[in-house]
Design an enzyme around this catalytic site. Structure first.
Site, PDB file in Angstrom:
ATOM      1  N   LYS A 174      26.416  46.041  53.179  1.00 46.18           N
ATOM      2  CA  LYS A 174      25.525  46.011  51.999  1.00 46.18           C
ATOM      3  C   LYS A 174      26.418  45.734  50.800  1.00 46.18           C
ATOM      4  CE  LYS A 174      24.192  47.796  48.715  1.00 46.18           C
ATOM      5  NZ  LYS A 174      24.359  47.149  47.368  1.00 46.18           N
ATOM      6  N   CYS A 282      40.471  48.313  40.854  1.00 49.99           N
ATOM      7  CA  CYS A 282      40.663  49.764  40.999  1.00 49.99           C
ATOM      8  C   CYS A 282      42.140  50.119  40.972  1.00 49.99           C
ATOM      9  CB  CYS A 282      40.024  50.267  42.275  1.00 49.99           C
ATOM     10  SG  CYS A 282      40.873  49.640  43.701  1.00 49.99           S
ATOM     11  N   GLU A 384      37.361  56.423  33.580  1.00 50.33           N
ATOM     12  CA  GLU A 384      37.745  55.051  33.923  1.00 50.33           C
ATOM     13  C   GLU A 384      37.025  54.085  32.974  1.00 50.33           C
ATOM     14  OE1 GLU A 384      36.012  53.478  37.624  1.00 50.33           O
ATOM     15  OE2 GLU A 384      37.981  52.647  38.086  1.00 50.33           O
TER      16      GLU A 384
END
Ligand code: NAD
Length: 499
Positions: A174, A282, A384
């Site tokens: 997905k 990331c 973040e």
């Protein structure tokens, strides 16, 4: 005209039937380029059923033949590298050269998976007792599912389905609804490579699709990469439904810069690792921690002109350092964090807000930003940002600097820049973070090692790819056998032990 995207189920493109869609943008212009169908629970269940039906036969294919499919897939992806990179770049906004890197890092996991006959071998002990041999095997789990983020639409799906399928599982992917075309194309190539229909399905969707994967009894394992709040939810919900779950989350990667570091090299590394791919990685460095006032002042002096002269351009521009952000929402979120940093009292030395690319005013561009005097109590330090923003946090001593990444809520990556081997070695041994670079700005482990952070950067405790990946996607069965069976010893009512 926007393209209507599809699902890929049982070896064929399948149109969405839920009536719900989400726009995919050309981030260079801001125009809608495609629409992603958002699957209903029934559509997801049909993808799971197809993978469940394909599992018994695929699991019984010998490992060498599974490896050959991986070799074929690798060649097909290489043959289609330009097309895949352009497709990726056109939806994500990262420049084409960086998009090729995204595909290539995924391919390296496929290369690792080509070694599956060796990697999946079990263990054998001859003569564990009189006439007794003991052996263990690694068997596939069944239907596995992967839920992936927008920022690496080629690499992260390949991290997951590459290892999982090589181990004999079938897989439902997905992908992010923001840039799903590359995973759809990869599934077609996997069929072309010789994987039977149903071995790799791609279902597009949002929370409804994810929740169906998390709760369906036919899904054995869930691999997730995305933001931490969702990762935590995925881990808790999947585990509550009896599934094996690995869920990677967000990050705040620090670079510690010691007074003895080669500052020109450090600046090169910080610029590439902080601003490449518009900071949407990331493993991007988002915090620089120079040790001592002199190091900090010299670093800032060198950083300012470099951040000011970053070339932000079209994702198709070979000269651009980075392209637009994935969506206007993402761009506005980053601009909001810069506003917040100013409110909190950090010194904004370079301001990327309001940047526009001439002739492409509708594109999702943002310039590079640089903050000095950021402190650990500020939200822009704690959270973040996921954009082209570097925060400098000044530390007086090595001990003060080293504490910062260890005490941060995230623990994905960290780097130290120094010429001092003792400091580097002790830092690597003691820092409370999962991936460490020593004079290396983006310490992403290669495919045959494994990728994973600590603390709120990972839930579930198993890493992606490498042997950790093989372990995640297999279960161990251990057999104890006695031949010949004719030796009469009578019944024993105590637990067998080795004499
Ligand atoms: P995201 O969490 O918004 O989405 C990730 C996936 O979760 C997508 O497929 C999305 O459809 C799905 N999702 C979103 N909301 C959901 C919900 N409420 N319920 C169920 N599913 C939901 O992340 P993103 O914006 O696509 O990606 C960026 C994030 O991913 C950043 O935080 C980044 O640090 C992180 N990331 C982490 C790693 C790592 O390995 N640690 C790698 C890449 C990206």
């Amino acid at each position: 005209m926007a393209t209507e995207l599809h699902h890929f189920i049982n070896g064929a493109k399948v149109a969405g039937t839920s009536g719900r869609t989400l726009d995919v943008f050309n981030p260079n212009t801001g125009e809608v380029s495609a629409r992603t169908p958002l699957a209903s629970a029934d559509e997801v269940r049909s993808a799971i059923a197809s993978s469940a039906a394909a599992f018994p036969e695929w699991a019984s294919v010998n490992p060498q033949r599974r490896a050959r499919v991986m070799f074929n897939f690798k060649r097909l992806v290489e043959d289609n590298m330009n097309e895949l990179a352009e497709l990726l770049s056109a939806q994500h906004g990262k420049v084409v050269a960086d998009s090729k890197g995204d595909v290539q890092r995924g391919l390296e996991v496929i290369e690792f998976a080509c070694g599956i006959p060796h990697l999946q071998k079990g263990e054998f002990t001859e003569g564990a007792g009189p006439g007794i041999d003991m052996y263990s095997m690694r068997q596939p789990l069944g239907v596995c599912a992967g839920i992936t983020p927008f920022n690496f639409p080629a690499m992260i799906p390949m991290w997951m389905f590459g290892v999982s399928i090589a181990c004999g599982n079938t897989f439902v992917c997905k992908p992010s609804e923001k840039d799903p075309s590359v995973p759809l194309r990869l599934a077609e190539l996997m069929m072309e490579a010789g994987a039977p229909a149903g071995v790799l399905n791609v279902i597009n969707g949002d929370k409804e699709a994810v929740d169906t994967l998390l709760t369906d009894e036919h899904v054995e394992a869930i691999s997730f990469v995305g933001s931490s709040a969702i990762a935590e939810y995925i881990y808790a919900t999947g585990a509550a439904h009896g599934k094996r779950v690995q869920a990677m989350g967000g990050a705040k990667n620090h670079a510690i810069i010691m007074p003895d570091a080669d500052l020109d090299r450090v600046v090169d590394d910080l610029i590439g690792a902080g601003y490449g791919s518009a900071g949407e990685r990331c493993m991007a460095i988002s915090v620089a921690v120079p040790v001592g006032k002199e190091t900090a002042d010299r670093l800032i002096e060198k950083l300012i002109p470099r951040v000011e002269s970053l070339k932000v351009g079209l994702s198709t521009d070979d000269e651009a350092d980075y392209g637009p952000m994935v969506t206007a929402e993402q761009r506005d979120k980053v601009a909001g964090w810069i506003d917040r940093g100013v409110e909190e009292g950090a010194s904004l030395l370079v301001d990327g807000r309001g940047f526009e690319l001439q002739g492409y005013e509708g594109g999702f561009f943002i310039g590079g930003s640089l903050f000095d005097n950021v402190t650990p109590d500020m939200d822009i330090y704690k959270e973040e940002i996921f954009g082209p923003v570097l925060s400098v946090v000044r530390a007086e001593t090595f001990e003060e600097a080293a504490k910062l990444p260890s005490e941060h809520q995230y623990g994905n990556g960290v780097s130290i820049f120094t010429r001092d081997g003792d400091a580097a070695r002790s830092f690597a041994a003691n820092v409370n973070v999962g991936m460490v670079g020593i004079n290396v700005p983006i310490p992403v482990p290669l495919a045959y090692h494994s990728f994973g952070g600590w603390k709120r950067s990972s839930f579930g405790g198993t890493n992606q790819h490498g042997m950790e990946g093989v372990r995640f996607y297999t279960k161990v069965k251990t057999v104890t056998s006695r031949w010949p069976t004719g030796v009469k010893e009578g019944s024993s009512f105590v637990i067998p032990t080795m004499k």
